[in-house]
Motif scaffolding. Structure first.
Motif, PDB file in Angstrom:
ATOM      1  N   GLU A 134      -4.239  -2.585   9.089  1.00 49.32           N
ATOM      2  CA  GLU A 134      -4.705  -3.966   9.034  1.00 49.32           C
ATOM      3  C   GLU A 134      -5.869  -3.998   8.054  1.00 49.32           C
ATOM      4  O   GLU A 134      -6.635  -3.039   7.948  1.00 49.32           O
ATOM      5  CB  GLU A 134      -5.167  -4.431  10.408  1.00 49.32           C
ATOM      6  CG  GLU A 134      -4.040  -4.666  11.372  1.00 49.32           C
ATOM      7  CD  GLU A 134      -4.534  -5.290  12.669  1.00 49.32           C
ATOM      8  OE1 GLU A 134      -5.728  -5.661  12.745  1.00 49.32           O
ATOM      9  OE2 GLU A 134      -3.719  -5.400  13.587  1.00 49.32           O
ATOM     10  N   PHE A 135      -5.985  -5.114   7.344  1.00 42.76           N
ATOM     11  CA  PHE A 135      -7.016  -5.183   6.313  1.00 42.76           C
ATOM     12  C   PHE A 135      -8.412  -4.970   6.891  1.00 42.76           C
ATOM     13  O   PHE A 135      -9.224  -4.261   6.308  1.00 42.76           O
ATOM     14  CB  PHE A 135      -6.962  -6.529   5.572  1.00 42.76           C
ATOM     15  CG  PHE A 135      -8.000  -6.618   4.492  1.00 42.76           C
ATOM     16  CD1 PHE A 135      -7.820  -5.960   3.290  1.00 42.76           C
ATOM     17  CD2 PHE A 135      -9.163  -7.343   4.693  1.00 42.76           C
ATOM     18  CE1 PHE A 135      -8.783  -6.027   2.298  1.00 42.76           C
ATOM     19  CE2 PHE A 135     -10.130  -7.411   3.711  1.00 42.76           C
ATOM     20  CZ  PHE A 135      -9.937  -6.752   2.506  1.00 42.76           C
ATOM     21  N   GLY A 136      -8.697  -5.540   8.042  1.00 46.10           N
ATOM     22  CA  GLY A 136     -10.016  -5.379   8.657  1.00 46.10           C
ATOM     23  C   GLY A 136     -10.325  -3.928   8.992  1.00 46.10           C
ATOM     24  O   GLY A 136     -11.446  -3.459   8.809  1.00 46.10           O
ATOM     25  N   ASP A 163       4.295  -9.354   3.985  1.00 47.00           N
ATOM     26  CA  ASP A 163       4.484 -10.705   4.514  1.00 47.00           C
ATOM     27  C   ASP A 163       3.142 -11.421   4.464  1.00 47.00           C
ATOM     28  O   ASP A 163       2.119 -10.866   4.871  1.00 47.00           O
ATOM     29  CB  ASP A 163       4.993 -10.622   5.957  1.00 47.00           C
ATOM     30  CG  ASP A 163       5.253 -11.977   6.587  1.00 47.00           C
ATOM     31  OD1 ASP A 163       5.333 -12.969   5.833  1.00 47.00           O
ATOM     32  OD2 ASP A 163       5.380 -12.035   7.821  1.00 47.00           O
ATOM     33  N   ALA A 164       3.151 -12.642   3.975  1.00 50.01           N
ATOM     34  CA  ALA A 164       1.898 -13.386   3.833  1.00 50.01           C
ATOM     35  C   ALA A 164       1.228 -13.637   5.180  1.00 50.01           C
ATOM     36  O   ALA A 164       0.019 -13.755   5.260  1.00 50.01           O
ATOM     37  CB  ALA A 164       2.147 -14.712   3.130  1.00 50.01           C
ATOM     38  N   ARG A 165       2.014 -13.700   6.243  1.00 49.64           N
ATOM     39  CA  ARG A 165       1.445 -13.962   7.566  1.00 49.64           C
ATOM     40  C   ARG A 165       1.105 -12.675   8.304  1.00 49.64           C
ATOM     41  O   ARG A 165       0.417 -12.704   9.311  1.00 49.64           O
ATOM     42  CB  ARG A 165       2.430 -14.772   8.400  1.00 49.64           C
ATOM     43  CG  ARG A 165       2.605 -16.160   7.839  1.00 49.64           C
ATOM     44  CD  ARG A 165       3.539 -16.977   8.694  1.00 49.64           C
ATOM     45  NE  ARG A 165       4.232 -17.905   7.821  1.00 49.64           N
ATOM     46  CZ  ARG A 165       5.483 -18.246   7.926  1.00 49.64           C
ATOM     47  NH1 ARG A 165       6.215 -17.751   8.889  1.00 49.64           N
ATOM     48  NH2 ARG A 165       6.016 -19.081   7.091  1.00 49.64           N
ATOM     49  N   GLY A 166       1.601 -11.559   7.827  1.00 48.42           N
ATOM     50  CA  GLY A 166       1.353 -10.289   8.497  1.00 48.42           C
ATOM     51  C   GLY A 166      -0.062  -9.799   8.258  1.00 48.42           C
ATOM     52  O   GLY A 166      -0.680 -10.077   7.241  1.00 48.42           O
ATOM     53  N   GLY A 167      -0.569  -9.057   9.214  1.00 45.94           N
ATOM     54  CA  GLY A 167      -1.931  -8.546   9.102  1.00 45.94           C
ATOM     55  C   GLY A 167      -2.014  -7.195   8.421  1.00 45.94           C
ATOM     56  O   GLY A 167      -3.092  -6.750   8.063  1.00 45.94           O
TER      57      GLY A 167
END
Length: 184
Positions: A134-136, A163-167
Protein backbone atom coordinates in the motif's frame (compact mmCIF):
# COMPACT_ATOMS: atom_id res chain seq x y z
CA UNK A 1 45.40 64.18 -47.69
CA UNK A 2 42.24 65.16 -49.50
CA UNK A 3 40.83 61.64 -49.02
CA UNK A 4 41.33 61.92 -45.29
CA UNK A 5 39.60 65.33 -45.26
CA UNK A 6 36.65 63.93 -47.21
CA UNK A 7 36.25 61.01 -44.79
CA UNK A 8 36.43 63.38 -41.82
CA UNK A 9 33.83 65.67 -43.34
CA UNK A 10 31.50 62.71 -44.11
CA UNK A 11 31.82 61.49 -40.54
CA UNK A 12 31.08 64.96 -39.14
CA UNK A 13 27.97 65.27 -41.35
CA UNK A 14 26.75 61.80 -40.25
CA UNK A 15 27.18 62.69 -36.56
CA UNK A 16 25.28 65.97 -36.97
CA UNK A 17 22.44 64.12 -38.74
CA UNK A 18 22.24 61.45 -36.04
CA UNK A 19 21.59 63.94 -33.24
CA UNK A 20 21.48 63.07 -29.57
CA UNK A 21 20.01 59.60 -30.26
CA UNK A 22 22.99 58.75 -32.46
CA UNK A 23 25.41 60.01 -29.82
CA UNK A 24 23.71 57.90 -27.15
CA UNK A 25 23.81 54.88 -29.47
CA UNK A 26 27.51 55.44 -30.11
CA UNK A 27 28.20 55.62 -26.38
CA UNK A 28 26.22 52.42 -25.76
CA UNK A 29 28.13 50.71 -28.55
CA UNK A 30 31.46 51.77 -27.02
CA UNK A 31 30.30 50.56 -23.59
CA UNK A 32 29.25 47.19 -25.05
CA UNK A 33 32.63 46.73 -26.74
CA UNK A 34 34.49 47.59 -23.51
CA UNK A 35 32.33 45.18 -21.47
CA UNK A 36 32.86 42.43 -24.02
CA UNK A 37 36.62 42.87 -23.90
CA UNK A 38 36.66 42.72 -20.11
CA UNK A 39 34.40 39.63 -19.99
CA UNK A 40 36.43 37.85 -22.65
CA UNK A 41 39.55 38.32 -20.54
CA UNK A 42 37.94 36.88 -17.39
CA UNK A 43 36.45 33.96 -19.34
CA UNK A 44 39.84 33.22 -20.85
CA UNK A 45 41.47 33.25 -17.39
CA UNK A 46 38.78 30.88 -16.03
CA UNK A 47 39.16 28.59 -19.05
CA UNK A 48 42.93 28.43 -18.54
CA UNK A 49 42.51 27.65 -14.83
CA UNK A 50 40.04 24.85 -15.59
CA UNK A 51 42.32 23.43 -18.28
CA UNK A 52 45.23 23.37 -15.82
CA UNK A 53 43.07 21.68 -13.16
CA UNK A 54 41.85 19.08 -15.67
CA UNK A 55 45.39 18.32 -16.77
CA UNK A 56 46.47 17.92 -13.16
CA UNK A 57 43.59 15.56 -12.39
CA UNK A 58 44.36 13.48 -15.47
CA UNK A 59 48.02 13.23 -14.40
CA UNK A 60 47.11 11.66 -11.10
CA UNK A 61 44.82 13.90 -9.15
CA UNK A 62 47.37 16.07 -7.36
CA UNK A 63 45.04 19.09 -7.58
CA UNK A 64 42.10 17.19 -6.13
CA UNK A 65 44.21 16.04 -3.18
CA UNK A 66 45.76 19.44 -2.49
CA UNK A 67 42.46 21.30 -2.10
CA UNK A 68 41.96 22.56 1.44
CA UNK A 69 38.53 21.73 2.82
CA UNK A 70 38.83 23.09 6.34
CA UNK A 71 38.29 19.60 7.78
CA UNK A 72 41.11 17.98 9.70
CA UNK A 73 42.09 14.33 9.26
CA UNK A 74 40.61 13.17 12.57
CA UNK A 75 37.19 14.62 11.71
CA UNK A 76 37.33 13.06 8.26
CA UNK A 77 38.38 9.68 9.70
CA UNK A 78 35.53 9.83 12.22
CA UNK A 79 33.11 10.60 9.38
CA UNK A 80 34.23 7.59 7.34
CA UNK A 81 34.24 5.36 10.43
CA UNK A 82 30.50 6.09 10.76
CA UNK A 83 29.84 3.98 7.66
CA UNK A 84 29.40 0.22 8.09
CA UNK A 85 32.14 -2.04 6.72
CA UNK A 86 31.64 -4.04 3.53
CA UNK A 87 31.62 -7.32 5.47
CA UNK A 88 28.42 -6.17 7.22
CA UNK A 89 26.52 -5.90 3.90
CA UNK A 90 24.59 -9.21 4.26
CA UNK A 91 23.39 -8.16 7.73
CA UNK A 92 22.41 -4.72 6.36
CA UNK A 93 20.40 -6.28 3.56
CA UNK A 94 18.65 -8.59 6.02
CA UNK A 95 17.82 -5.64 8.28
CA UNK A 96 16.36 -3.76 5.30
CA UNK A 97 14.23 -6.79 4.45
CA UNK A 98 12.96 -7.12 8.03
CA UNK A 99 12.22 -3.39 8.24
CA UNK A 100 10.26 -3.57 4.96
CA UNK A 101 8.25 -6.58 6.15
CA UNK A 102 7.49 -4.79 9.42
CA UNK A 103 5.88 -1.97 7.44
CA UNK A 104 3.98 -4.36 5.17
CA UNK A 105 6.13 -3.93 2.09
CA UNK A 106 6.64 -7.07 -0.02
CA UNK A 107 10.08 -7.48 -1.56
CA UNK A 108 10.37 -10.58 -3.71
CA UNK A 109 14.08 -10.39 -4.42
CA UNK A 110 16.96 -7.97 -4.33
CA UNK A 111 19.70 -7.44 -6.86
CA UNK A 112 22.76 -5.38 -6.08
CA UNK A 113 25.99 -4.29 -7.64
CA UNK A 114 29.03 -2.71 -6.01
CA UNK A 115 31.02 0.22 -7.40
CA UNK A 116 34.06 2.01 -6.00
CA UNK A 117 33.77 5.65 -4.96
CA UNK A 118 36.79 7.52 -6.28
CA UNK A 119 38.55 9.76 -3.80
CA UNK A 120 36.95 8.13 -0.75
CA UNK A 121 37.39 4.85 1.13
CA UNK A 122 33.80 3.93 0.31
CA UNK A 123 31.98 1.55 -1.96
CA UNK A 124 28.57 2.33 -3.40
CA UNK A 125 26.10 -0.55 -3.42
CA UNK A 126 23.12 -0.07 -5.72
CA UNK A 127 20.13 -2.18 -4.63
CA UNK A 128 17.29 -2.87 -7.05
CA UNK A 129 14.17 -4.00 -5.22
CA UNK A 130 10.82 -4.82 -6.80
CA UNK A 131 8.22 -3.71 -4.24
CA UNK A 132 4.49 -4.25 -3.72
CA UNK A 133 2.62 -2.53 -0.91
CA UNK A 134 0.00 0.00 0.00
CA UNK A 135 1.30 3.45 -0.79
CA UNK A 136 1.08 4.60 2.83
CA UNK A 137 3.09 1.61 4.05
CA UNK A 138 5.74 2.12 1.38
CA UNK A 139 5.97 5.83 2.16
CA UNK A 140 6.27 5.10 5.88
CA UNK A 141 9.03 2.54 5.36
CA UNK A 142 11.02 4.85 3.07
CA UNK A 143 10.64 7.74 5.51
CA UNK A 144 11.90 5.62 8.40
CA UNK A 145 14.67 4.12 6.28
CA UNK A 146 16.08 7.46 5.18
CA UNK A 147 15.73 8.97 8.68
CA UNK A 148 17.32 6.10 10.62
CA UNK A 149 20.06 4.91 8.28
CA UNK A 150 22.22 7.79 7.04
CA UNK A 151 24.34 5.48 4.88
CA UNK A 152 21.26 4.57 2.77
CA UNK A 153 19.82 6.89 0.15
CA UNK A 154 16.90 6.71 -2.25
CA UNK A 155 18.14 6.87 -5.85
CA UNK A 156 14.98 6.11 -7.82
CA UNK A 157 11.40 5.05 -7.27
CA UNK A 158 9.09 3.94 -10.07
CA UNK A 159 5.52 3.13 -9.11
CA UNK A 160 2.48 1.93 -11.00
CA UNK A 161 -1.00 1.20 -9.80
CA UNK A 162 -2.97 -1.59 -11.49
CA UNK A 163 -6.36 -0.23 -10.48
CA UNK A 164 -7.13 3.43 -9.84
CA UNK A 165 -9.31 2.49 -6.86
CA UNK A 166 -6.89 -0.05 -5.43
CA UNK A 167 -4.62 0.86 -2.56
CA UNK A 168 -1.70 -1.27 -3.68
CA UNK A 169 1.16 -0.04 -5.82
CA UNK A 170 3.87 -2.04 -7.50
CA UNK A 171 7.18 -0.71 -8.60
CA UNK A 172 10.92 -0.71 -8.69
CA UNK A 173 12.96 0.85 -5.91
CA UNK A 174 16.66 1.67 -6.21
CA UNK A 175 18.56 2.35 -3.02
CA UNK A 176 22.17 3.43 -2.55
CA UNK A 177 24.05 1.96 0.37
CA UNK A 178 27.50 3.33 1.16
CA UNK A 179 29.92 1.02 2.98
CA UNK A 180 33.60 1.26 3.89
CA UNK A 181 35.99 -0.88 1.91
CA UNK A 182 37.23 -3.91 3.73
CA UNK A 183 40.84 -3.26 4.78
CA UNK A 184 43.24 -5.42 2.78
Amino acid sequence: MTTLLRIRESLRRALRGAGWAGAAGGLLLALAVATDQQAAGSFEARRAALAAERASVLRGGEAAQSVRTGVDRDTLRAFYDGFPVRDALPALLSALQVQAETHGVDIDRSDYRVAEETGAPLQRVVLSLPVRAEFGALYGWLSELVATTPHVGLEALTLRRGDARGGFVEGELRLLVFVRRTPA
